[in-house]
Design a protein around this motif. Structure first.
Motif, PDB file in Angstrom:
ATOM      1  N   ALA A  73       0.641  -1.167  -0.431  1.00 16.12           N
ATOM      2  CA  ALA A  73      -0.020   0.302  -0.006  1.00 16.12           C
ATOM      3  C   ALA A  73       1.550   1.526  -0.107  1.00 16.12           C
ATOM      4  O   ALA A  73       0.551   1.371   0.737  1.00 16.12           O
ATOM      5  N   ASP A 104       0.389   4.474   1.612  1.00 22.06           N
ATOM      6  CA  ASP A 104      -1.194   5.463   2.882  1.00 22.06           C
ATOM      7  C   ASP A 104      -0.250   5.428   3.713  1.00 22.06           C
ATOM      8  O   ASP A 104       0.093   4.373   4.297  1.00 22.06           O
ATOM      9  N   ALA A 140      -7.286   0.782   7.068  1.00 21.95           N
ATOM     10  CA  ALA A 140      -6.067   0.033   6.473  1.00 21.95           C
ATOM     11  C   ALA A 140      -6.215  -1.097   5.942  1.00 21.95           C
ATOM     12  O   ALA A 140      -5.760  -1.391   4.781  1.00 21.95           O
ATOM     13  N   ASP A 143      -8.500  -2.243   4.150  1.00 25.18           N
ATOM     14  CA  ASP A 143      -8.414  -1.705   2.548  1.00 25.18           C
ATOM     15  C   ASP A 143      -7.537  -2.513   1.518  1.00 25.18           C
ATOM     16  O   ASP A 143      -7.562  -2.111   0.548  1.00 25.18           O
ATOM     17  N   VAL A 144      -6.570  -2.837   2.365  1.00 23.51           N
ATOM     18  CA  VAL A 144      -5.266  -3.486   1.594  1.00 23.51           C
ATOM     19  C   VAL A 144      -5.891  -4.793   1.469  1.00 23.51           C
ATOM     20  O   VAL A 144      -5.992  -6.022   1.828  1.00 23.51           O
TER      21      VAL A 144
END
Length: 145
Positions: A37, A40, A73, A76-77
């Motif tokens: 990511a 981020d 996070a 999201d990954v």
């Protein structure tokens, strides 16, 4: 003096000391997340926040917000290892709120590194302040699976 293992909250001074160790552990794993990511900033921000909390410069409220960002996070990954690192970071940041979150660092480290986790888990255990070893690890045996 070692904290009582049954006290999941811990006094703030203890949480400030414990969060230093946890942030150092997660910082070693951060490249896994950053490669999956790039760009981020949430984990880096949480680790910076943990260091600020340890110095007494940040309160519990903002740290909880940073912990929630790490867990977002993780969702999201798409990479399993990176998600585990984000979860470890969320647990580390959440130590500001409750010391018991420290007990999850090794679990998420094992998930992030899989069969290669043993050296990192050993490093974590070797670097934890002695008074916290029984609090964090109890009598558990660390596994990599």
């Amino acid at each position: 003096m070692a904290p009582e293992p049954s006290d999941l909250t811990l006094p703030e001074a203890e949480r400030r000391d414990l969060i230093r160790w946890a942030a150092e552990c997660v910082r070693r794993l951060l490249p896994i997340f950053e490669s999956a990511a790039p760009g981020d900033p949430r984990l880096s921000q949480a680790l910076d926040g943990a260091e600020a909390f340890a110095r007494g410069e940040l309160s519990v409220g903002p740290m909880r917000h940073l912990a929630f960002g790490c867990h977002a996070a993780a969702r999201d990954v798409d990479d399993v290892a990176a998600s585990a690192v984000a979860r470890a970071c969320g647990q580390a940041a959440a130590i500001a709120h409750m010391g018991g979150h420290s007990r999850e660092i090794s679990r998420y480290t094992a998930k992030a590194l899989g069969g290669d986790a043993a050296p990192e888990l050993a490093w974590q255990r070797e670097h934890i302040p002695v008074r916290f070893e029984a609090y964090v690890y109890g009598s558990r045996v660390e596994t990599t699976g």
